[in-house]
Design a protein around this motif. Sequence first.
Motif, PDB file in Angstrom:
ATOM      1  N   GLN A  32       0.824  -1.200   0.000  1.00  7.29           N
ATOM      2  CA  GLN A  32       0.000   0.000   0.000  1.00  7.29           C
ATOM      3  C   GLN A  32       0.867   1.264   0.000  1.00  7.29           C
ATOM      4  O   GLN A  32       0.633   2.191  -0.767  1.00  7.29           O
ATOM      5  N   LEU A  59     -10.128  -1.772  -0.391  1.00  6.50           N
ATOM      6  CA  LEU A  59     -11.051  -1.612  -1.508  1.00  6.50           C
ATOM      7  C   LEU A  59     -11.081  -0.178  -2.044  1.00  6.50           C
ATOM      8  O   LEU A  59     -11.044   0.025  -3.256  1.00  6.50           O
ATOM      9  N   ASN A  60     -11.129   0.807  -1.165  1.00  4.13           N
ATOM     10  CA  ASN A  60     -11.213   2.190  -1.651  1.00  4.13           C
ATOM     11  C   ASN A  60      -9.948   2.599  -2.422  1.00  4.13           C
ATOM     12  O   ASN A  60     -10.030   3.278  -3.433  1.00  4.13           O
ATOM     13  N   LEU A  61      -8.780   2.182  -1.963  1.00  4.90           N
ATOM     14  CA  LEU A  61      -7.539   2.487  -2.673  1.00  4.90           C
ATOM     15  C   LEU A  61      -7.454   1.685  -3.968  1.00  4.90           C
ATOM     16  O   LEU A  61      -7.020   2.211  -4.999  1.00  4.90           O
ATOM     17  N   ARG A  62      -7.895   0.451  -3.949  1.00  2.78           N
ATOM     18  CA  ARG A  62      -7.892  -0.373  -5.165  1.00  2.78           C
ATOM     19  C   ARG A  62      -8.752   0.289  -6.242  1.00  2.78           C
ATOM     20  O   ARG A  62      -8.357   0.386  -7.407  1.00  2.78           O
ATOM     21  N   ASN A  63      -9.938   0.776  -5.861  1.00  2.00           N
ATOM     22  CA  ASN A  63     -10.808   1.457  -6.822  1.00  2.00           C
ATOM     23  C   ASN A  63     -10.165   2.734  -7.342  1.00  2.00           C
ATOM     24  O   ASN A  63     -10.238   3.035  -8.530  1.00  2.00           O
ATOM     25  N   ARG A  64      -9.524   3.487  -6.464  1.00  2.00           N
ATOM     26  CA  ARG A  64      -8.835   4.717  -6.869  1.00  2.00           C
ATOM     27  C   ARG A  64      -7.718   4.412  -7.862  1.00  2.00           C
ATOM     28  O   ARG A  64      -7.556   5.107  -8.867  1.00  2.00           O
TER      29      ARG A  64
END
Length: 100
Positions: A32, A59-64
């Motif tokens: 990360q 999940l939020n960083l993966r989507n970003r």
Amino acid sequence: MEIAVIGSDEFVLGFRLAGIRRVFVAGPDNYQEKMLEAISQPEIGILAVDAKDLGNLPLNLRNRVMDSIQPVVVPVGGDEADLREKVKRVIGVDLYKSED
């Protein structure tokens, strides 16, 4: 714009041999942190990642990351449909479309 790669030593080795100099070696414990470092560098235009390593991100960083335009994040080793959709979204053309 530069091409960069992030992943394990084994994953980035082939890219290094191909001449990619911007390399971020990361394992599950620091993935990360390295991802945030890589996507924050404005000179990187394309960031190749191991598709299975994306599971190391929240999940939020993966989507970003997957929605990022600068740099474009390209998962390697994943489903071909994922790459097709990414290319289609970024350049606006379906390169795989066949005329039958």
